[in-house]
Design an enzyme around this catalytic site. Structure first.
Site, PDB file in Angstrom:
ATOM      1  N   GLY A  80       0.825  -1.202   0.000  1.00  0.00           N
ATOM      2  CA  GLY A  80       0.000   0.000   0.000  1.00  0.00           C
ATOM      3  C   GLY A  80       0.861   1.254   0.000  1.00  0.00           C
ATOM      4  N   SER A 107      -1.184  -3.024  -5.528  1.00  0.00           N
ATOM      5  CA  SER A 107      -2.108  -3.097  -4.391  1.00  0.00           C
ATOM      6  C   SER A 107      -3.394  -2.310  -4.679  1.00  0.00           C
ATOM      7  CB  SER A 107      -1.419  -2.503  -3.155  1.00  0.00           C
ATOM      8  OG  SER A 107      -2.354  -2.241  -2.130  1.00  0.00           O
ATOM      9  N   GLN A 128      -3.724  -6.951  -6.847  1.00  0.00           N
ATOM     10  CA  GLN A 128      -4.127  -7.445  -5.528  1.00  0.00           C
ATOM     11  C   GLN A 128      -5.445  -6.807  -5.112  1.00  0.00           C
ATOM     12  OE1 GLN A 128      -4.003  -5.173  -2.743  1.00  0.00           O
ATOM     13  NE2 GLN A 128      -4.782  -6.643  -1.247  1.00  0.00           N
ATOM     14  N   TYR A 130      -8.413  -6.160  -2.193  1.00  0.00           N
ATOM     15  CA  TYR A 130      -9.030  -6.209  -0.869  1.00  0.00           C
ATOM     16  C   TYR A 130     -10.532  -6.192  -1.090  1.00  0.00           C
ATOM     17  CZ  TYR A 130      -4.769  -5.188   1.780  1.00  0.00           C
ATOM     18  OH  TYR A 130      -3.537  -5.252   2.365  1.00  0.00           O
ATOM     19  N   THR A 156      -6.065 -10.903  -1.090  1.00  0.00           N
ATOM     20  CA  THR A 156      -5.465 -10.907   0.255  1.00  0.00           C
ATOM     21  C   THR A 156      -6.528 -11.280   1.285  1.00  0.00           C
ATOM     22  OG1 THR A 156      -3.834  -9.263  -0.363  1.00  0.00           O
ATOM     23  CG2 THR A 156      -4.260  -9.512   1.985  1.00  0.00           C
ATOM     24  N   LYS A 252      -3.563 -14.939  -0.890  1.00  0.00           N
ATOM     25  CA  LYS A 252      -2.423 -14.450  -0.105  1.00  0.00           C
ATOM     26  C   LYS A 252      -2.804 -14.240   1.355  1.00  0.00           C
ATOM     27  CE  LYS A 252       0.906 -10.657   0.012  1.00  0.00           C
ATOM     28  NZ  LYS A 252       0.437  -9.887   1.168  1.00  0.00           N
ATOM     29  N   HIS A 276       1.619 -11.192   6.355  1.00  0.00           N
ATOM     30  CA  HIS A 276       1.528  -9.782   5.971  1.00  0.00           C
ATOM     31  C   HIS A 276       2.740  -8.994   6.491  1.00  0.00           C
ATOM     32  CE1 HIS A 276      -1.758  -7.304   4.095  1.00  0.00           C
ATOM     33  NE2 HIS A 276      -0.916  -6.348   4.431  1.00  0.00           N
ATOM     34  N   GLY A 309       9.718 -11.612   5.391  1.00  0.00           N
ATOM     35  CA  GLY A 309      11.042 -11.910   5.932  1.00  0.00           C
ATOM     36  C   GLY A 309      12.169 -12.015   4.920  1.00  0.00           C
ATOM     37  N   ILE A 310      11.845 -11.970   3.631  1.00  0.00           N
ATOM     38  CA  ILE A 310      12.901 -12.117   2.618  1.00  0.00           C
ATOM     39  C   ILE A 310      13.659 -10.796   2.458  1.00  0.00           C
ATOM     40  CG2 ILE A 310      13.387 -12.550   0.162  1.00  0.00           C
ATOM     41  CD1 ILE A 310      12.162 -15.048   1.021  1.00  0.00           C
ATOM     42  N   GLY A 330       8.515  -7.466  -0.326  1.00  0.00           N
ATOM     43  CA  GLY A 330       7.842  -6.176  -0.153  1.00  0.00           C
ATOM     44  C   GLY A 330       8.853  -5.119   0.246  1.00  0.00           C
TER      45      GLY A 330
HETATM   46  C1  GLV Z   1      -1.745  -2.768   3.969  1.00  0.00           C
HETATM   47  O1  GLV Z   1      -1.675  -3.462   3.022  1.00  0.00           O
HETATM   48  C2  GLV Z   1      -0.787  -2.686   5.024  1.00  0.00           C
HETATM   49  O2  GLV Z   1      -0.198  -3.689   5.429  1.00  0.00           O
HETATM   50  O3  GLV Z   1      -0.592  -1.562   5.496  1.00  0.00           O
END
Ligand code: GLV
Length: 387
Positions: A80, A107, A128, A130, A156, A252, A276, A309-310, A330
């Site tokens: 995001g 996102s 992705q 929501y 997600t 996800k 997440h 964690g990557i 991410g």
């Molecule tokens: C939303 O995707 C967040 O983790 O802030």
């Protein structure tokens, strides 16, 4: 900083060049941040087996993810507010991913819209979703992703309500930032960010504003999620979304064996084992610890990807060697973006590929497809005994 050799170098530059509220948004987990910390520290528990006297020529990291050719089995995760880390951030990250040959995931909560990214890229990207209470909005955004030619829907499942991240509340996180005195003092030292931001019109959640009924302004992620995300999302709704989309679908946020079995039963092209990035259920176990059990349960039925964690090519190797079909990153690419824009995302990808390639060679393997448990030293109690 003269020579950039690690994701950590990019992280330091990211911190220096990006407004505090957006750097903090990226670099935080929920509540005590235990899960956020363990996502990375659990990777360190796994060690590698050094092998020698093996022909190391002609190595390859190329692979496939959900049937798509990739330069390495890694996709950019949906994040995001990416367009607040750097002006037009999603477009920059998508272009870097496209050139490098890995999937980019946009996102729902992005700053650049689906249409913005489609206009500035040539290859299909992943979108992705929501699930919101407003069904018309959900139907509409699915149609928009189809029209833009997105090649997969990443649904997600672990954020229908938001895990609390203290820093976001303390910083008053909004997009664009509200110009309070502390924010202005911070921005004064981030002039490059400000200049680029002045030149773009993309400053708020463009997937939503102007598309969701009655939403003309919407600057706060916290308020929006609380009001709009559908807390009733269940497996039946997931089936409905899958039917509406009709294309490849990735689920996800699966961290539990029972949920992984449900995901496989509902039918999907892949799941992402994820908590997440430690941003939701603090106290959950790390993704890498949960991976082996989930692979035993559904690994022969769906592709299993891992995120959370990557931070290096060694981490990618560990996930693949445990049996994952691919990973998502991410923060690792967001650090690159915040540090140096599109070139920074490319640098992050290059760093990770090089680390993966060299580490693979030192483990005596030439192809990512050949990575398996034999290259790892995993503590016997790695998965733990939890009652
Ligand atoms: C939303 O995707 C967040 O983790 O802030």
């Amino acid at each position: 900083m003269a020579v950039i050799t690690t994701i950590d170098d990019l992280k330091r530059l990211h911190k220096r060049r990006t407004p505090k509220m957006f750097y903090d948004y990226c670099e935080s987990g929920s509540w005590s941040e235990q899960t956020f910390r363990e996502n990375t520290s659990d990777f360190d528990l796994i060690r590698l087996r050094q092998r020698v006297a093996v022909d190391m020529s002609n190595r390859s990291t190329a692979s496939q993810m959900i049937g798509e050719e990739v330069a390495l089995p890694l996709a950019l995760a949906p994040v995001g507010l990416t367009g607040m880390q750097r002006a037009d951030g999603e477009i920059k990250a998508a272009r870097a991913a496209e050139t490098f040959g890995v999937p980019f995931t946009l996102s729902t909560m992005s700053i650049c819209s689906i249409e913005d990214v489609a206009e500035h890229t040539r290859k299909p990207f992943w979108f992705q979703l929501y699930v919101m209470r407003d069904e018309e909005f959900v139907d509409g955004i699915i149609e928009r992703a189809k029209r833009a030619g997105c090649s997969a829907l990443v649904l997600t499942l672990d954020l229908q309500i938001l895990g609390q991240r203290h820093k976001d509340l303390k910083n008053g996180l909004t997009a664009p930032p509200r110009l309070t005195l502390p924010v202005m003092a911070d921005l004064a030292t981030k002039w490059r960010w400000g200049l680029e931001m002045l030149r773009t019109e993309r400053k708020t959640f463009r997937n939503i504003v102007g598309h969701a009924k009655g939403i003309d302004t919407m600057d706060s992620l916290n308020e929006w999620t609380a009001a709009q995300f559908d807390p009733r999302l269940d497996w039946e709704k997931i089936r409905q979304i899958k039917r509406k989309w009709g294309g490849k679908i990735i689920l996800k946020g699966v961290l539990d064996v029972e949920d992984a079995k449900m995901a496989a039963e509902v039918g999907c092209d892949a799941i992402v084992v994820s908590n997440h990035g430690g941003r939701q259920l603090d106290g959950a176990l790390s993704s890498i610890r949960m991976l082996p059990g989930i692979l035993r349960a559904v690994g022969d039925r769906v592709e299993v990807l891992l995120d959370s964690g990557i931070r290096s090519g060694q981490d990618v190797l560990k996930a693949l060697a445990l049996g994952a079909d691919g990973v998502m990153i991410g923060r690792a690419y967001i650090h690159g973006l915040g540090a140096m824009g599109e070139a920074g995302v490319t640098t992050a990808l290059e760093i990770i590929r090089k680390e993966l390639d060299t580490t693979m060679a030192l483990c005596g393997k030439r192809d990512v497809a050949d990575l398996d448990r034999s290259v790892l030293l995993v503590p016997e109690d790695f998965e733990g005994r939890w009652a």
